[in-house]
Design a protein around this motif. Structure first.
Motif: not given
Ligand SMILES: [Fe+2]
Ligand SMILES: [Fe+2]
Length: 476
Positions: A209-230
């Motif tokens: 619940x709590x730690x995988x959800x941190x992962x969700x938010x970190x991935x959410x910020x990387x999903x915005x990355x200008x580096x398209x493959x990331x």
């Protein structure tokens, strides 16, 4: 967009067959991954498990379900579909075409971000490796293994980027991801919460619940990355991640539901002797997992993160839905801080900083709002049972080891306390050895189809339309 190629050793939709060099590099990493899985992965021997395997990235048909031996799981490389018109959504390069290659000036930073994300994926497999021995049902056992194989796939996702875009250094980092181990004295995992053990199933549900959800938010910020493959890698990982959070959310639901049921039936909240977990102990586990997960977001202010944003490496949660200039050079944000009070003491308060420097705080607040949704649902279960007790999220200053409040102690309601007061009181708020021993004493495996341990309610639904009493796992 190519469909994943199943004729290959490594299922993928990145055209691996056309890049022999990369294919060979990944094929030489694969045996190391498999030996890591065998030595550091799940310890319970199984014949096969009813697992979801990613076979596409789109629509309903992105996954197939079936019984597979875990070692034969098809860990693959899948990126979300490419949008050829995608543009950088924020920072100084806003409006430029998204990058298909790593710009030389950001190489070190991008590599670091990928390594940190990559390090958490195998870490959680290591933390959870012994849980199979005490699974409360075959359904739960299957979910544990599903989470584990997908965290393994997320490692593949990051290793692909390292191999494909970061040359020799990237390959060395990919090896290191298998050498560091959760809780190791000599080479621990990078982030603190990923070196804590997950010794029991209440911890597992709280972790997902709590730690995988941190992962969700970190991935959410990387999903915005200008580096398209990331960006495209993270977009697809988020799709899998949703299941991990479902395991956590409904797992805690089911613990609360069972405890509430026994409380009502026996008209007492002293339910430990009745073989279920008292609400107070559930609250302590919640306090622990929530506070260590808050630490994962880093300090309230960070110039590194400001630089990542301006450079376009890492955006905000749902960047494109924000109504501002997406550059933030003139904006401000209030962040949590210790502030000098008139009596010479420091008090828990807030200060204004530039919005760029406060981006960790922005992300942590999105996360906190999301976490409060879980607490609401668990409280609805208590309410529906006719019970007056409620669960809550502790104050942001409680039990913190990173950021503004690392140097002080505070109660769950946010009262600053002395070290002595804290030592005296912390056992009311964090799991004590007695609590942990008690929770562990309930953890006996239930491997019979359709049966479940007494401390947790059965799930409302099975997996992929199968009933709860389905043969989700065949033990060896
Ligand atoms: Fe993951
Ligand atoms: Fe996950």
């Amino acid at each position: 967009m190519t469909r994943p190629d199943y004729a290959e050793k490594i299922p993928n939709n990145v055209g691996l067959a056309e890049d022999r060099r990369l294919q060979r590099a990944l094929e030489s990493w694969q045996p190391n991954f498999l030996s890591w899985w065998e030595t550091m992965g799940p310890t319970l021997p199984t014949q096969n498990v009813y697992l979801r395997t990613a076979i596409d990235v789109r629509g309903e048909g992105w996954a197939q379900f079936g019984h597979v031996p875990m070692i034969d799981y098809r860990w693959g490389i899948f990126l979300a579909d490419k949008n050829p018109d995608r543009r950088v959504a924020f920072g100084q390069h806003k409006g430029d075409p998204a990058w298909q290659k790593v710009p030389g000036e950001y190489r070190a930073e991008l590599q670091r971000l990928i390594v940190i994300q990559g390090d958490t994926e195998p870490a959680s497999v290591e933390q959870q490796r012994n849980l199979g021995a005490t699974a409360p049902s075959l359904y739960d056992l299957r979910n544990l293994f599903q989470v584990n194989v997908e965290e393994g796939r997320h490692l593949w996702a990051m290793v692909y980027l390292l191999h494909a875009y970061f040359g020799r250094e990237g390959r060395e980092e990919a090896e290191e991801l298998l050498h560091r181990n959760s809780g190791s004295q000599d080479s621990p995992r990078i982030l603190g919460a990923f070196n804590e053990e997950t010794p029991d199933w209440l911890s597992f549900y709280m972790f997902t619940y709590f730690t995988d959800r941190d992962g969700k938010y970190q991935l959410g910020t990387l999903k915005e990355s200008a580096f398209d493959p990331l960006s495209r890698t993270c977009e697809f990982m988020l799709k899998e991640e949703a299941h991990h959070m479902m395991v956590g959310t409904t797992g805690v639901d089911r613990v609360v539901e069972r405890t509430a049921q026994v409380m009502v039936e026996n008209d007492t909240d002293d339910v430990a002797a009745l073989g279920v977990i008292p609400l107070q102990v559930i609250q302590k586990y919640l306090n622990f997992h929530y506070s260590v997960s808050l630490d994962l977001f880093g300090g309230e202010t960070s110039t590194n993160v400001a630089n990542y944003y301006t450079a376009g490496l890492k955006g905000r949660w749902l960047e494109e839905r924000r109504k501002d200039d997406h550059k933030l050079t003139d904006d401000a944000i209030m962040v949590d801080a210790l502030v000098d009070a008139s009596d010479g003491e420091q008090s828990i308060s807030q200060v204004e900083v530039s919005a760029l420097v406060g981006l960790n705080t922005d992300l942590r607040r999105e996360y906190i709002a999301d976490c409060s949704g879980g607490v609401k649902r668990w409280n609805r279960i208590l309410e529906d049972a006719g019970l007056p007790q409620r669960l809550y999220l502790p104050h942001i200053a409680f039990n913190r080891k990173v950021g503004a409040f690392a140097g002080i102690e505070a109660s769950p309601s946010g009262q600053k306390m002395t070290a002595r007061e804290w030592e005296h009181a912390k056992g009311q708020w964090l799991p004590t050895d007695t609590d942990k021993t008690f929770v562990r004493s309930l953890m006996h495996p239930v491997y019979e189809r359709g049966k479940i341990a007494a401390w947790v309610a059965p799930p409302r639904n099975g997996i992929n339309g199968q009933p709860f009493d389905y043969d989700y796992v065949h033990l060896a």
